[in-house]
Design an enzyme around this catalytic site. Structure first.
Site, PDB file in Angstrom:
ATOM      1  N   HIS A 204       0.864  -1.176   0.000  1.00 40.12           N
ATOM      2  CA  HIS A 204       0.000   0.000   0.000  1.00 40.12           C
ATOM      3  C   HIS A 204       0.907   1.234   0.000  1.00 40.12           C
ATOM      4  O   HIS A 204       1.826   1.334   0.814  1.00 40.12           O
ATOM      5  CB  HIS A 204      -0.868   0.025   1.267  1.00 40.12           C
ATOM      6  N   GLU A 207      -1.846   6.396  -0.639  1.00 35.42           N
ATOM      7  CA  GLU A 207      -3.281   6.475  -0.293  1.00 35.42           C
ATOM      8  C   GLU A 207      -3.440   7.730   0.558  1.00 35.42           C
ATOM      9  O   GLU A 207      -3.826   8.779   0.070  1.00 35.42           O
ATOM     10  CB  GLU A 207      -3.711   5.215   0.466  1.00 35.42           C
ATOM     11  N   ASP A 286     -11.942  -3.064   1.629  1.00 35.98           N
ATOM     12  CA  ASP A 286     -12.587  -3.622   2.831  1.00 35.98           C
ATOM     13  C   ASP A 286     -14.090  -3.451   2.649  1.00 35.98           C
ATOM     14  O   ASP A 286     -14.701  -2.542   3.226  1.00 35.98           O
ATOM     15  CB  ASP A 286     -12.115  -2.879   4.087  1.00 35.98           C
TER      16      ASP A 286
END
Length: 345
Positions: A204, A207, A286
């Protein structure tokens, strides 16, 4: 302007691969409550409705607090099986045929849930899904970036016997959790070790963190794919590099909107990145917490950004091209995607 019903239908029925899904993030409130009851776990919520109300978070840390509370109900192999089977059912309904699924062992081992309970429960559900539905899948073990690199090394060591058995489907490692204050270089040594082990590498980046974190994930961690990566749009040279090297970005628009990365989906960078030639892919992240699985994300994004059938074809192709499937499997799915879209634009 909303897209046509014909395009919406073609998107819904298109074959897709999901490359950015946290299995713990697919735990719906109803199942969370059922597992809490089964395991005698007291939740800080009195009802499913109260949990849903708690989902009104608006930043990454508030979400993570809720996410870790939800994970507290996962104690037995059957719990992990039930959660994974529920995700697969929703993925199949959205015409997802292959998924590369993140799991967070540290979230569970910190609660004294053994590694084998986590892995065997998830894998058993994936084995059943493959046998019963032809659902293809692999696992990516994620290190939690708010913890130390030493903790990540301990987790890797504990996971090695499972990683070395191909029956457990673990093909790579990733890096997730709180991005701010936890730059990629914090995990340089453990990623180097994972590379030596022949694992696929993703992380990741970009973001809540800056475009520089995307660069560092590529150059320091040597990742092959960037999860999120939407802040790359702030660095024109980086966008050019991502496009030239076809480094995939696994973008999760509803997650970005919910966490205020882009407070309004209409301002999202996905279209700009796609138009710049980047290998953008579209996923749910999610889904229990962010309000939607794959098709919900696709349709919301297409409506907000006024995307076309050609964009949908590209995004569906990119999802399989960016996957870690063997080349012959990729070719089969790409042919199916092309067949599906050839009449649409």
């Amino acid at each position: 302007m909303p897209i046509s019903s014909a395009l919406a239908e073609r998107i819904a029925t298109s074959p897709k691969a999901e490359l950015h899904i946290h299995i713990e993030g697919s735990l719906e409130p109803e199942l969370m409550f059922a597992l809490a009851e089964r395991n005698g776990v007291k939740l800080p919520y009195a009802s499913v409705e109260e949990v849903r109300a708690a989902y009104a978070f608006d930043d990454l840390q508030s979400f993570l607090d809720l996410y870790y509370a939800g994970a507290s109900v996962l104690l037995t192999e059957q719990d992990f099986y039930d959660m994974t089977a529920a995700y697969v059912a929703r993925a199949l309904a959205d015409n997802v045929h292959h998924a590369e699924i993140f799991f967070d062992p540290q979230t569970h081992t910190a609660r004294n849930v053994p590694m084998h309970v986590v892995i065997h429960g998830i894998v058993r559900a994936l084995d059943d899904a493959e046998r019963e539905h032809g659902f293809s899948s692999a696992l990516i073990l994620c290190f939690l970036r708010h913890l130390s690199e030493e903790d990540a090394f301990d987790t890797l060591e504990a996971a090695l016997p499972y990683i070395q058995d191909p029956a457990n489907r673990i093909i790579g490692v990733g890096l997730d959790s709180s991005e701010r204050g936890n730059p990629p270089e914090k995990f340089a040594r453990v990623f180097a070790r994972c590379k030596e082990l022949g694992l696929r590498l993703v992380a990741h980046a970009g973001e809540e963190g800056p475009a520089q974190y995307v660069i560092d994930a590529l150059d320091i961690l040597k990742v092959e794919r960037i999860d999120h990566g939407v802040r790359a749009i702030d660095d024109a040279a980086l966008v050019k590099r991502l496009a030239a090297e076809r480094i995939a970005l696994t973008v999760c628009p509803l997650s970005n909107e919910k966490l205020k990365v882009y407070p309004d989906l209409r301002d999202h960078s996905l279209k700009q990145l796609l138009d710049a030639g980047c290998a953008v892919t579209l996923h749910s992240d999610d889904p229990a917490y962010f309000g939607g699985y794959m098709n919900t994300n696709w349709l919301a994004t297409f409506n907000a950004l006024d995307l076309s059938a050609a964009d949908a074809h590209a995004l569906a192709r990119n999802s399989f091209e960016a996957s870690f499937l063997p080349e012959q499997d990729k070719a089969l799915w790409l042919a199916k995607v092309d067949d599906h879209w050839k009449a649409a634009h």
